[in-house]
Design an enzyme around this catalytic site. Sequence first.
Site, PDB file in Angstrom:
ATOM      1  N   ASP A  98       0.862  -1.167   0.000  1.00 42.04           N
ATOM      2  CA  ASP A  98       0.000   0.000   0.000  1.00 42.04           C
ATOM      3  C   ASP A  98       0.910   1.231   0.000  1.00 42.04           C
ATOM      4  OD1 ASP A  98      -2.379   1.625   0.501  1.00 42.04           O
ATOM      5  OD2 ASP A  98      -1.629   1.778   2.551  1.00 42.04           O
ATOM      6  N   ASP A 129      -0.117   5.139   0.989  1.00 37.56           N
ATOM      7  CA  ASP A 129      -0.319   6.077   2.099  1.00 37.56           C
ATOM      8  C   ASP A 129      -0.340   5.331   3.432  1.00 37.56           C
ATOM      9  OD1 ASP A 129      -1.320   8.831   0.693  1.00 37.56           O
ATOM     10  OD2 ASP A 129      -2.060   7.080  -0.404  1.00 37.56           O
ATOM     11  N   ASP A 144      -1.551  -0.803   5.941  1.00 41.48           N
ATOM     12  CA  ASP A 144      -1.819  -0.243   7.267  1.00 41.48           C
ATOM     13  C   ASP A 144      -3.303  -0.072   7.534  1.00 41.48           C
ATOM     14  OD1 ASP A 144      -2.090   1.973   5.433  1.00 41.48           O
ATOM     15  OD2 ASP A 144      -2.042   3.303   7.176  1.00 41.48           O
TER      16      ASP A 144
END
Length: 234
Positions: free
Chosen positions: A15, A17, A173
């Site tokens: 991922d 961001d 996250d």
Amino acid sequence: MTSPAMPAPRAVLFDLDGTLADTAPDLAAAVNWLRTERGLAPTPYAILRPTASAGARGMIGAAFGLAPGDAGYEDLRLAWFDRYQDNMAVDSTLFEGIDALLQGITDAGMAWGVVTNKPARFTDPLIPQIKLDHAGCIVSGDTMPFSKPHPAPLLEGARRLGIAPEHCWYVGDDLRDIEAGRAANMVTVACAWGYCGSIEPLNWGADFLCATPLDLLALLRSLTTSTVPVESAA
């Protein structure tokens, strides 16, 4: 619970961001600019930061209390997009340890790439500005007809790298990252150094939970030298 012994992956997909890059400062600045423009006090950064991985939905929700479908939400979303596009790499940077992690992955002969829900409108210009343009693939949020938690973007990342999904790991996250990784038949890693939202990463059902990028690098290195039983975070 203990997972079976496993080999090292042939590729690691990330991922963006909150996983590779700390982009929350610029995302938050854009939404607070909208508030200031409307005569409102800025929303505290501590409130905005955990929502960064949810993009416009998270930021506008935290700053204005609006959700998709609410009156005024779409206008704010479009205005936020425009402001962010002009100021997306002011304070955004890679998390500490990411450079070493990516170099270690490359040195071990593994591929790596980026699979994000961030639209290509932002991903394409941001990636080179934060020095991630050596990624093996970049799949944005609008590359495929579906975005995460649907597995399609992850499967496209594996296809572009030329590596079967079962030989890929996915690192993120947010809970939807782990859901997408499981649906794509990939080993999943929850990164506790990211934004993580409102649900504790320990409860996401990921195969691994890593506190720092260097912890993930150590895990990968352990698997390149031997096949060992590991403790699952599930």
